[in-house]
Design a protein around this motif. Structure first.
Motif, short mmCIF file in Angstrom:
data_model
loop_
_atom_site.label_atom_id
_atom_site.label_comp_id
_atom_site.label_asym_id
_atom_site.label_seq_id
_atom_site.Cartn_x
_atom_site.Cartn_y
_atom_site.Cartn_z
N MET A 62 23.20 67.68 -44.63
CA MET A 62 21.81 68.02 -44.27
C MET A 62 20.89 66.85 -44.62
O MET A 62 20.93 66.33 -45.73
N LEU A 63 20.14 66.43 -43.66
CA LEU A 63 19.25 65.29 -43.88
C LEU A 63 18.08 65.71 -44.76
O LEU A 63 17.51 66.78 -44.57
N PRO A 64 17.72 64.88 -45.75
CA PRO A 64 16.56 65.21 -46.57
C PRO A 64 15.33 65.43 -45.69
O PRO A 64 15.18 64.78 -44.65
N ARG A 65 14.47 66.33 -46.16
CA ARG A 65 13.33 66.72 -45.34
C ARG A 65 12.43 65.53 -45.01
O ARG A 65 11.93 65.39 -43.91
N ARG A 66 12.27 64.62 -46.00
CA ARG A 66 11.36 63.49 -45.75
C ARG A 66 11.95 62.54 -44.71
O ARG A 66 11.22 61.94 -43.92
N ALA A 67 13.29 62.39 -44.72
CA ALA A 67 13.91 61.53 -43.70
C ALA A 67 13.79 62.19 -42.33
O ALA A 67 13.56 61.52 -41.31
N GLU A 68 13.97 63.51 -42.31
CA GLU A 68 13.82 64.25 -41.04
C GLU A 68 12.41 64.08 -40.51
O GLU A 68 12.19 63.90 -39.31
N PHE A 69 11.44 64.12 -41.42
CA PHE A 69 10.05 63.95 -41.03
C PHE A 69 9.81 62.53 -40.51
O PHE A 69 9.12 62.31 -39.52
N ALA A 70 10.41 61.55 -41.23
CA ALA A 70 10.24 60.15 -40.81
C ALA A 70 10.85 59.89 -39.44
O ALA A 70 10.35 59.05 -38.67
N LEU A 71 11.89 60.64 -39.10
CA LEU A 71 12.52 60.48 -37.78
C LEU A 71 11.54 60.79 -36.66
O LEU A 71 11.68 60.30 -35.53
N ARG A 72 10.56 61.61 -36.97
CA ARG A 72 9.59 61.99 -35.94
C ARG A 72 8.71 60.83 -35.51
O ARG A 72 7.94 60.95 -34.56
N ALA A 73 8.80 59.73 -36.24
CA ALA A 73 8.05 58.54 -35.81
C ALA A 73 8.60 58.01 -34.49
O ALA A 73 7.88 57.39 -33.71
N PHE A 74 9.87 58.28 -34.22
CA PHE A 74 10.45 57.85 -32.95
C PHE A 74 9.96 58.76 -31.83
O PHE A 74 9.72 59.95 -32.06
N PRO A 75 9.85 58.21 -30.64
CA PRO A 75 9.43 59.07 -29.51
C PRO A 75 10.47 60.15 -29.22
O PRO A 75 11.65 59.99 -29.54
N LYS A 76 10.00 61.19 -28.58
CA LYS A 76 10.87 62.34 -28.33
C LYS A 76 12.10 61.95 -27.52
O LYS A 76 13.21 62.42 -27.77
N ARG A 77 11.90 61.10 -26.51
CA ARG A 77 13.02 60.70 -25.66
C ARG A 77 14.09 59.99 -26.48
O ARG A 77 15.29 60.13 -26.22
N PHE A 78 13.67 59.23 -27.49
CA PHE A 78 14.61 58.52 -28.34
C PHE A 78 15.34 59.51 -29.24
O PHE A 78 16.57 59.45 -29.40
N ARG A 79 14.59 60.45 -29.80
CA ARG A 79 15.20 61.43 -30.72
C ARG A 79 16.22 62.29 -29.98
O ARG A 79 17.28 62.60 -30.52
N SER A 80 15.88 62.68 -28.75
CA SER A 80 16.81 63.55 -28.04
C SER A 80 18.13 62.82 -27.76
O SER A 80 19.18 63.45 -27.65
N ALA A 81 18.07 61.49 -27.66
CA ALA A 81 19.28 60.73 -27.36
C ALA A 81 20.03 60.30 -28.61
O ALA A 81 21.25 60.18 -28.60
#
Lengths: 108, 353
Positions: free
Chosen positions: B1-20
Protein backbone atom coordinates in the motif's frame (compact mmCIF):
# COMPACT_ATOMS: atom_id res chain seq x y z
CA UNK A 1 13.99 9.22 -38.00
CA UNK A 2 14.67 11.56 -35.14
CA UNK A 3 18.24 11.55 -33.94
CA UNK A 4 18.39 14.40 -31.48
CA UNK A 5 20.94 13.94 -28.74
CA UNK A 6 19.78 13.33 -25.18
CA UNK A 7 19.13 16.53 -23.36
CA UNK A 8 20.34 15.47 -19.96
CA UNK A 9 22.10 13.08 -17.72
CA UNK A 10 18.90 11.31 -16.71
CA UNK A 11 18.10 10.44 -20.29
CA UNK A 12 21.58 9.06 -20.92
CA UNK A 13 21.57 7.08 -17.68
CA UNK A 14 18.20 5.47 -18.39
CA UNK A 15 19.26 4.57 -21.92
CA UNK A 16 22.51 3.14 -20.59
CA UNK A 17 20.64 1.12 -17.95
CA UNK A 18 18.64 -0.52 -20.72
CA UNK A 19 21.57 -1.02 -23.08
CA UNK A 20 22.46 -4.58 -22.03
CA UNK A 21 19.05 -6.01 -21.24
CA UNK A 22 15.40 -5.23 -20.61
CA UNK A 23 14.56 -3.87 -17.17
CA UNK A 24 11.47 -2.81 -15.25
CA UNK A 25 11.10 0.42 -13.29
CA UNK A 26 12.75 -0.46 -10.00
CA UNK A 27 15.52 -2.40 -11.75
CA UNK A 28 16.32 0.72 -13.78
CA UNK A 29 16.56 2.76 -10.58
CA UNK A 30 18.97 0.24 -9.08
CA UNK A 31 21.04 0.02 -12.25
CA UNK A 32 21.38 3.79 -12.50
CA UNK A 33 22.49 3.93 -8.88
CA UNK A 34 25.06 1.19 -9.50
CA UNK A 35 26.36 2.73 -12.73
CA UNK A 36 26.90 6.10 -11.11
CA UNK A 37 28.56 4.60 -8.03
CA UNK A 38 25.68 5.69 -5.87
CA UNK A 39 26.09 9.32 -6.95
CA UNK A 40 22.79 9.45 -8.82
CA UNK A 41 19.64 8.21 -7.19
CA UNK A 42 16.65 8.86 -9.40
CA UNK A 43 13.26 9.58 -7.88
CA UNK A 44 10.22 7.71 -9.13
CA UNK A 45 8.77 10.87 -10.64
CA UNK A 46 11.95 11.67 -12.54
CA UNK A 47 12.26 8.10 -13.80
CA UNK A 48 8.73 7.85 -15.11
CA UNK A 49 8.81 11.32 -16.62
CA UNK A 50 11.92 10.19 -18.51
CA UNK A 51 10.35 6.87 -19.51
CA UNK A 52 7.33 8.69 -20.88
CA UNK A 53 9.48 11.05 -22.95
CA UNK A 54 11.78 8.32 -24.20
CA UNK A 55 8.82 6.17 -25.21
CA UNK A 56 7.27 9.07 -27.09
CA UNK A 57 10.56 9.71 -28.87
CA UNK A 58 10.82 6.07 -29.84
CA UNK A 59 14.12 5.54 -28.04
CA UNK A 60 12.71 2.83 -25.77
CA UNK A 61 9.64 0.59 -25.91
CA UNK A 62 7.69 -1.70 -23.63
CA UNK A 63 9.01 -5.24 -23.97
CA UNK A 64 6.74 -7.07 -21.55
CA UNK A 65 4.04 -6.49 -19.02
CA UNK A 66 3.20 -8.77 -16.13
CA UNK A 67 1.54 -8.67 -12.75
CA UNK A 68 3.79 -9.99 -9.99
CA UNK A 69 2.25 -10.31 -6.52
CA UNK A 70 -0.45 -7.87 -7.52
CA UNK A 71 2.08 -5.34 -8.83
CA UNK A 72 2.13 -4.21 -12.41
CA UNK A 73 5.62 -4.61 -13.82
CA UNK A 74 6.35 -3.20 -17.22
CA UNK A 75 9.75 -3.92 -18.70
CA UNK A 76 11.41 -1.65 -21.21
CA UNK A 77 13.97 -2.21 -23.91
CA UNK A 78 16.08 0.19 -25.87
CA UNK A 79 15.33 0.54 -29.58
CA UNK A 80 17.82 0.79 -32.42
CA UNK A 81 17.21 4.49 -32.55
CA UNK A 82 17.81 4.72 -28.82
CA UNK A 83 21.11 2.86 -29.16
CA UNK A 84 22.25 5.30 -31.83
CA UNK A 85 21.33 8.25 -29.63
CA UNK A 86 23.20 6.73 -26.70
CA UNK A 87 26.26 6.07 -28.87
CA UNK A 88 26.21 9.69 -30.03
CA UNK A 89 25.97 10.88 -26.47
CA UNK A 90 28.85 8.65 -25.33
CA UNK A 91 31.15 9.86 -28.10
CA UNK A 92 30.20 13.46 -27.32
CA UNK A 93 31.02 12.93 -23.66
CA UNK A 94 34.29 11.14 -24.52
CA UNK A 95 35.29 14.02 -26.75
CA UNK A 96 35.02 16.68 -24.11
CA UNK A 97 36.38 14.41 -21.37
CA UNK A 98 39.54 13.67 -23.37
CA UNK A 99 39.92 17.36 -24.21
CA UNK A 100 39.55 18.29 -20.56
CA UNK A 101 41.96 15.54 -19.51
CA UNK A 102 44.59 16.78 -21.95
CA UNK A 103 44.28 20.33 -20.61
CA UNK A 104 44.49 19.09 -17.06
CA UNK A 105 47.66 17.10 -17.87
CA UNK A 106 49.16 20.11 -19.66
CA UNK A 107 48.50 22.36 -16.70
CA UNK A 108 50.23 19.87 -14.39
CA UNK B 1 0.00 0.00 0.00
CA UNK B 2 1.44 3.31 -1.04
CA UNK B 3 1.80 5.87 1.76
CA UNK B 4 -0.96 8.43 1.66
CA UNK B 5 1.41 11.34 1.09
CA UNK B 6 3.03 9.59 -1.89
CA UNK B 7 -0.42 8.81 -3.27
CA UNK B 8 -1.29 12.47 -2.88
CA UNK B 9 1.97 13.54 -4.54
CA UNK B 10 1.13 11.30 -7.50
CA UNK B 11 -1.80 13.58 -8.21
CA UNK B 12 0.68 16.18 -9.42
CA UNK B 13 0.83 14.16 -12.63
CA UNK B 14 -1.92 14.75 -15.18
CA UNK B 15 -4.80 12.32 -15.21
CA UNK B 16 -3.83 10.85 -18.57
CA UNK B 17 -0.38 10.04 -17.18
CA UNK B 18 -1.76 8.51 -13.98
CA UNK B 19 -4.19 6.31 -15.85
CA UNK B 20 -1.30 4.91 -17.89
CA UNK B 21 1.44 4.69 -15.28
CA UNK B 22 0.21 5.09 -11.72
CA UNK B 23 -0.19 1.33 -11.11
CA UNK B 24 3.28 0.73 -12.43
CA UNK B 25 4.70 3.45 -10.18
CA UNK B 26 2.94 1.94 -7.18
CA UNK B 27 4.66 -1.31 -8.08
CA UNK B 28 8.04 0.44 -7.94
CA UNK B 29 7.25 1.78 -4.48
CA UNK B 30 6.26 -1.71 -3.37
CA UNK B 31 9.49 -3.17 -4.79
CA UNK B 32 11.48 -0.51 -2.96
CA UNK B 33 9.68 -1.25 0.30
CA UNK B 34 10.41 -4.96 -0.05
CA UNK B 35 14.09 -4.22 -0.69
CA UNK B 36 14.26 -1.96 2.38
CA UNK B 37 15.04 0.98 0.10
CA UNK B 38 13.85 4.05 1.99
CA UNK B 39 15.16 6.62 -0.46
CA UNK B 40 11.90 6.61 -2.40
CA UNK B 41 9.83 7.54 0.61
CA UNK B 42 11.70 10.55 2.00
CA UNK B 43 10.75 14.19 1.62
CA UNK B 44 13.04 14.62 -1.37
CA UNK B 45 11.35 11.76 -3.18
CA UNK B 46 7.96 13.35 -2.59
CA UNK B 47 9.22 16.69 -3.87
CA UNK B 48 10.60 14.84 -6.90
CA UNK B 49 7.15 13.38 -7.57
CA UNK B 50 5.46 16.77 -7.38
CA UNK B 51 8.06 18.58 -9.48
CA UNK B 52 8.10 15.82 -12.09
CA UNK B 53 4.32 15.75 -12.19
CA UNK B 54 4.00 19.45 -12.84
CA UNK B 55 6.83 19.25 -15.32
CA UNK B 56 4.87 16.61 -17.19
CA UNK B 57 1.79 18.83 -17.14
CA UNK B 58 3.73 21.74 -18.59
CA UNK B 59 5.49 19.58 -21.16
CA UNK B 60 2.32 18.09 -22.57
CA UNK B 61 0.02 21.09 -22.57
CA UNK B 62 -0.60 22.97 -25.83
CA UNK B 63 1.52 26.02 -26.67
CA UNK B 64 0.07 29.32 -25.50
CA UNK B 65 -1.23 30.39 -28.89
CA UNK B 66 -2.86 27.03 -29.55
CA UNK B 67 -4.30 27.00 -26.05
CA UNK B 68 -5.81 30.48 -26.41
CA UNK B 69 -7.33 29.58 -29.78
CA UNK B 70 -8.86 26.47 -28.18
CA UNK B 71 -10.15 28.21 -25.08
CA UNK B 72 -11.35 31.46 -26.57
CA UNK B 73 -12.39 30.38 -30.07
CA UNK B 74 -13.02 26.68 -29.48
CA UNK B 75 -10.55 25.80 -32.20
CA UNK B 76 -9.72 22.17 -32.63
CA UNK B 77 -6.40 21.12 -31.11
CA UNK B 78 -3.74 19.32 -33.14
CA UNK B 79 -3.73 15.58 -32.60
CA UNK B 80 -0.76 15.42 -30.20
CA UNK B 81 -2.84 17.41 -27.71
CA UNK B 82 -5.99 15.32 -27.91
CA UNK B 83 -5.06 13.46 -24.72
CA UNK B 84 -4.72 16.81 -22.99
CA UNK B 85 -8.13 17.79 -24.38
CA UNK B 86 -9.67 14.60 -22.95
CA UNK B 87 -8.36 15.50 -19.52
CA UNK B 88 -9.60 19.05 -19.90
CA UNK B 89 -13.09 18.16 -21.09
CA UNK B 90 -13.49 15.35 -18.58
CA UNK B 91 -12.30 17.41 -15.63
CA UNK B 92 -14.63 18.39 -12.83
CA UNK B 93 -13.21 21.87 -13.19
CA UNK B 94 -14.15 22.20 -16.83
CA UNK B 95 -17.19 24.31 -16.05
CA UNK B 96 -15.15 26.65 -13.85
CA UNK B 97 -12.40 27.02 -16.43
CA UNK B 98 -14.82 27.84 -19.19
CA UNK B 99 -16.61 30.34 -16.99
CA UNK B 100 -13.36 32.01 -15.94
CA UNK B 101 -12.24 32.38 -19.54
CA UNK B 102 -15.65 33.58 -20.66
CA UNK B 103 -15.71 36.45 -18.18
CA UNK B 104 -12.07 37.39 -18.66
CA UNK B 105 -12.82 39.87 -21.47
CA UNK B 106 -15.61 41.26 -19.29
CA UNK B 107 -13.30 41.89 -16.36
CA UNK B 108 -10.50 43.36 -18.48
CA UNK B 109 -12.84 45.65 -20.35
CA UNK B 110 -14.61 46.74 -17.20
CA UNK B 111 -11.38 47.58 -15.42
CA UNK B 112 -10.04 49.42 -18.45
CA UNK B 113 -13.18 51.45 -18.99
CA UNK B 114 -13.61 52.17 -15.30
CA UNK B 115 -10.04 53.40 -15.10
CA UNK B 116 -10.64 55.60 -18.13
CA UNK B 117 -13.71 57.11 -16.53
CA UNK B 118 -11.98 57.61 -13.20
CA UNK B 119 -14.12 55.09 -11.35
CA UNK B 120 -11.55 52.43 -10.61
CA UNK B 121 -10.79 51.23 -7.98
CA UNK B 122 -13.67 52.98 -6.24
CA UNK B 123 -16.82 51.10 -7.10
CA UNK B 124 -20.27 52.57 -6.83
CA UNK B 125 -22.87 50.10 -5.61
CA UNK B 126 -25.03 50.73 -8.62
CA UNK B 127 -22.14 49.96 -10.97
CA UNK B 128 -21.38 46.88 -8.96
CA UNK B 129 -24.99 45.81 -9.46
CA UNK B 130 -24.61 46.23 -13.20
CA UNK B 131 -21.41 44.23 -13.22
CA UNK B 132 -23.13 41.56 -11.15
CA UNK B 133 -25.84 41.31 -13.74
CA UNK B 134 -23.24 40.79 -16.44
CA UNK B 135 -21.63 38.04 -14.40
CA UNK B 136 -25.05 36.42 -14.03
CA UNK B 137 -25.46 36.55 -17.78
CA UNK B 138 -22.05 34.97 -18.28
CA UNK B 139 -22.77 32.24 -15.76
CA UNK B 140 -26.08 31.43 -17.37
CA UNK B 141 -24.55 31.47 -20.83
CA UNK B 142 -21.83 29.03 -19.90
CA UNK B 143 -24.18 26.94 -17.81
CA UNK B 144 -26.73 26.57 -20.55
CA UNK B 145 -24.03 25.96 -23.09
CA UNK B 146 -22.47 23.18 -21.05
CA UNK B 147 -25.81 21.86 -19.92
CA UNK B 148 -26.75 21.35 -23.54
CA UNK B 149 -23.85 19.01 -24.13
CA UNK B 150 -20.85 21.21 -24.64
CA UNK B 151 -18.53 18.39 -23.69
CA UNK B 152 -20.03 16.16 -26.32
CA UNK B 153 -19.74 18.86 -28.93
CA UNK B 154 -16.12 19.46 -28.05
CA UNK B 155 -15.40 15.76 -28.50
CA UNK B 156 -17.29 15.66 -31.78
CA UNK B 157 -15.32 18.66 -32.93
CA UNK B 158 -12.12 16.70 -32.44
CA UNK B 159 -13.51 13.77 -34.41
CA UNK B 160 -14.62 11.51 -31.57
CA UNK B 161 -17.99 9.94 -31.11
CA UNK B 162 -19.71 12.32 -28.77
CA UNK B 163 -21.99 9.63 -27.42
CA UNK B 164 -19.02 7.83 -25.92
CA UNK B 165 -17.42 8.55 -22.60
CA UNK B 166 -14.34 10.72 -22.49
CA UNK B 167 -12.89 9.15 -19.37
CA UNK B 168 -11.02 6.57 -21.42
CA UNK B 169 -8.82 8.46 -23.83
CA UNK B 170 -8.26 6.83 -27.20
CA UNK B 171 -4.83 6.18 -28.62
CA UNK B 172 -3.54 9.29 -30.29
CA UNK B 173 -3.74 8.94 -34.03
CA UNK B 174 -6.34 6.17 -33.90
CA UNK B 175 -9.17 8.38 -35.09
CA UNK B 176 -9.48 10.23 -38.35
CA UNK B 177 -9.76 13.96 -38.04
CA UNK B 178 -13.15 15.55 -38.51
CA UNK B 179 -13.69 18.44 -40.89
CA UNK B 180 -12.80 21.73 -39.24
CA UNK B 181 -15.74 23.52 -37.66
CA UNK B 182 -16.92 26.78 -39.15
CA UNK B 183 -14.74 29.46 -37.70
CA UNK B 184 -17.76 31.68 -37.39
CA UNK B 185 -19.32 29.30 -34.92
CA UNK B 186 -16.06 28.89 -33.12
CA UNK B 187 -15.81 32.61 -32.49
CA UNK B 188 -19.31 32.87 -31.03
CA UNK B 189 -18.55 32.45 -27.30
CA UNK B 190 -15.81 35.01 -27.33
CA UNK B 191 -17.87 37.49 -29.34
CA UNK B 192 -20.76 37.09 -26.95
CA UNK B 193 -18.62 37.64 -23.92
CA UNK B 194 -16.89 40.63 -25.46
CA UNK B 195 -20.19 42.15 -26.46
CA UNK B 196 -21.50 41.81 -22.95
CA UNK B 197 -18.29 43.24 -21.55
CA UNK B 198 -18.57 46.30 -23.69
CA UNK B 199 -22.20 46.68 -22.81
CA UNK B 200 -21.23 46.63 -19.16
CA UNK B 201 -18.61 49.27 -19.73
CA UNK B 202 -21.04 51.30 -21.75
CA UNK B 203 -23.65 51.03 -19.02
CA UNK B 204 -21.18 52.15 -16.38
CA UNK B 205 -20.01 55.02 -18.54
CA UNK B 206 -23.54 56.09 -19.33
CA UNK B 207 -24.40 56.10 -15.67
CA UNK B 208 -21.57 58.47 -14.86
CA UNK B 209 -22.31 60.61 -17.88
CA UNK B 210 -25.96 61.18 -17.15
CA UNK B 211 -25.50 61.59 -13.41
CA UNK B 212 -22.50 63.85 -13.08
CA UNK B 213 -23.27 64.48 -9.44
CA UNK B 214 -22.86 60.80 -8.63
CA UNK B 215 -20.12 60.17 -6.11
CA UNK B 216 -18.87 56.62 -6.18
CA UNK B 217 -18.07 55.27 -2.77
CA UNK B 218 -17.45 52.03 -1.04
CA UNK B 219 -17.57 51.27 2.64
CA UNK B 220 -14.87 49.06 4.12
CA UNK B 221 -15.69 48.38 7.77
CA UNK B 222 -16.18 51.77 9.37
CA UNK B 223 -14.06 53.59 6.81
CA UNK B 224 -15.86 55.11 3.89
CA UNK B 225 -13.82 55.89 0.82
CA UNK B 226 -15.31 58.34 -1.60
CA UNK B 227 -14.24 60.75 -4.26
CA UNK B 228 -15.80 62.77 -6.96
CA UNK B 229 -15.83 61.80 -10.58
CA UNK B 230 -13.32 64.17 -12.12
CA UNK B 231 -13.36 63.10 -15.72
CA UNK B 232 -14.12 65.52 -18.47
CA UNK B 233 -17.45 65.30 -20.13
CA UNK B 234 -15.89 64.81 -23.58
CA UNK B 235 -13.92 61.76 -22.52
CA UNK B 236 -16.98 60.29 -20.88
CA UNK B 237 -19.09 60.85 -23.98
CA UNK B 238 -16.47 59.37 -26.29
CA UNK B 239 -15.91 56.37 -24.03
CA UNK B 240 -19.57 55.69 -23.60
CA UNK B 241 -20.44 56.03 -27.25
CA UNK B 242 -17.50 53.88 -28.30
CA UNK B 243 -18.38 51.19 -25.78
CA UNK B 244 -22.03 51.21 -26.79
CA UNK B 245 -21.25 51.11 -30.50
CA UNK B 246 -18.75 48.29 -30.18
CA UNK B 247 -21.05 46.47 -27.78
CA UNK B 248 -23.96 46.67 -30.20
CA UNK B 249 -21.63 45.66 -33.02
CA UNK B 250 -20.52 42.71 -30.95
CA UNK B 251 -24.06 41.52 -30.48
CA UNK B 252 -24.82 42.10 -34.14
CA UNK B 253 -21.70 40.26 -35.19
CA UNK B 254 -22.62 37.40 -32.93
CA UNK B 255 -26.04 37.23 -34.51
CA UNK B 256 -24.63 37.41 -38.01
CA UNK B 257 -22.09 34.67 -37.36
CA UNK B 258 -24.75 32.46 -35.92
CA UNK B 259 -27.05 33.24 -38.79
CA UNK B 260 -24.37 32.25 -41.26
CA UNK B 261 -23.79 28.99 -39.47
CA UNK B 262 -27.43 28.06 -39.12
CA UNK B 263 -28.60 29.09 -42.55
CA UNK B 264 -25.60 28.52 -44.80
CA UNK B 265 -22.95 26.31 -43.29
CA UNK B 266 -25.06 23.81 -41.42
CA UNK B 267 -24.38 20.31 -42.72
CA UNK B 268 -27.32 18.02 -43.20
CA UNK B 269 -28.07 15.92 -40.17
CA UNK B 270 -26.04 18.03 -37.80
CA UNK B 271 -28.62 20.61 -36.88
CA UNK B 272 -28.25 19.68 -33.26
CA UNK B 273 -24.81 21.18 -33.18
CA UNK B 274 -26.32 24.59 -33.62
CA UNK B 275 -29.00 24.16 -31.01
CA UNK B 276 -26.93 24.72 -27.87
CA UNK B 277 -26.11 28.13 -29.22
CA UNK B 278 -29.70 29.08 -28.79
CA UNK B 279 -29.36 28.55 -25.08
CA UNK B 280 -27.03 31.50 -24.78
CA UNK B 281 -29.63 34.07 -25.79
CA UNK B 282 -32.06 32.16 -23.63
CA UNK B 283 -29.67 32.73 -20.76
CA UNK B 284 -29.56 36.41 -21.62
CA UNK B 285 -33.33 36.62 -21.48
CA UNK B 286 -33.43 34.90 -18.09
CA UNK B 287 -30.68 37.15 -16.80
CA UNK B 288 -32.55 40.21 -17.99
CA UNK B 289 -35.48 39.10 -15.91
CA UNK B 290 -33.24 38.55 -12.92
CA UNK B 291 -31.58 41.89 -13.46
CA UNK B 292 -34.89 43.69 -13.25
CA UNK B 293 -35.13 42.49 -9.68
CA UNK B 294 -31.74 43.87 -8.73
CA UNK B 295 -31.55 47.27 -7.00
CA UNK B 296 -30.43 49.08 -10.09
CA UNK B 297 -31.91 52.12 -11.66
CA UNK B 298 -34.72 51.91 -14.18
CA UNK B 299 -32.62 53.96 -16.58
CA UNK B 300 -29.81 51.39 -16.65
CA UNK B 301 -32.32 48.64 -17.14
CA UNK B 302 -33.98 50.56 -19.94
CA UNK B 303 -30.65 51.13 -21.66
CA UNK B 304 -29.80 47.44 -21.39
CA UNK B 305 -33.16 46.49 -22.80
CA UNK B 306 -32.74 48.84 -25.76
CA UNK B 307 -29.28 47.50 -26.60
CA UNK B 308 -30.00 43.84 -26.06
CA UNK B 309 -33.46 44.16 -27.56
CA UNK B 310 -31.92 44.85 -30.95
CA UNK B 311 -30.28 41.44 -31.10
CA UNK B 312 -32.93 39.43 -29.31
CA UNK B 313 -35.38 39.04 -32.22
CA UNK B 314 -32.65 37.75 -34.50
CA UNK B 315 -31.40 35.28 -31.92
CA UNK B 316 -34.90 34.05 -31.20
CA UNK B 317 -35.51 33.62 -34.91
CA UNK B 318 -32.37 31.52 -35.10
CA UNK B 319 -33.58 29.40 -32.21
CA UNK B 320 -36.85 28.70 -33.97
CA UNK B 321 -35.09 27.85 -37.24
CA UNK B 322 -32.59 25.54 -35.58
CA UNK B 323 -35.36 23.79 -33.68
CA UNK B 324 -37.31 23.19 -36.88
CA UNK B 325 -34.23 21.76 -38.55
CA UNK B 326 -33.60 19.46 -35.63
CA UNK B 327 -37.14 18.13 -35.79
CA UNK B 328 -36.86 17.63 -39.50
CA UNK B 329 -33.45 15.91 -39.39
CA UNK B 330 -33.81 13.94 -36.19
CA UNK B 331 -37.56 13.71 -35.73
CA UNK B 332 -37.26 14.61 -32.09
CA UNK B 333 -36.64 17.58 -29.87
CA UNK B 334 -34.71 15.47 -27.37
CA UNK B 335 -31.64 16.35 -29.35
CA UNK B 336 -31.92 19.79 -27.79
CA UNK B 337 -30.85 18.30 -24.50
CA UNK B 338 -27.96 16.36 -25.97
CA UNK B 339 -29.76 13.04 -25.68
CA UNK B 340 -29.12 12.10 -29.28
CA UNK B 341 -26.02 11.55 -31.29
CA UNK B 342 -24.18 14.80 -31.81
CA UNK B 343 -22.50 15.66 -35.06
CA UNK B 344 -22.87 13.82 -38.31
CA UNK B 345 -19.11 13.69 -38.70
CA UNK B 346 -18.41 12.04 -35.35
CA UNK B 347 -16.40 8.86 -35.57
CA UNK B 348 -16.82 5.63 -33.70
CA UNK B 349 -13.35 4.75 -32.47
CA UNK B 350 -13.29 1.14 -31.41
CA UNK B 351 -10.92 1.86 -28.60
CA UNK B 352 -13.30 4.24 -26.88
CA UNK B 353 -15.35 2.70 -24.15
Amino acid sequence: MRRARPTGEVTALVLAALADRDRHGYAILEEVRAMSGGRVSLGTGTLYGALERLTEQGWIEVSSEQVVEGRLRRSYRITGNGRAVLADEISRQEQWVSAARARLAGAG
Amino acid sequence: MLPRRAEFALRAFPKRFRSARADEMRGVFADAADAGDTTLFGPRALVDLVVSGWGERLRTRPPVRTFLAYRLFERRLPEPYHRWMFDDVGSNWYFCRRFAWSILPTVITYVAMSSLLGLWPVVAPVVLGWLGAVVVVSILSVFFDIGAGHRRRMLARHGYDAERRWSSPPAVGSVAAAPPPPSAYAAAPWCGSLGLALLAAGGAGGLVLWWPSLTPHVQVGVVEISRSVDHTRAVAIAGTVAAAVVGIAGIALLGRLRARFVFDALPQGAAERSLPMTFVPAGVVVAMGAMSMLPITPMVLAAALVVLGGGAPLLLALAVTATRRARRDEGSLWVVFGARRVGADARNPADLR
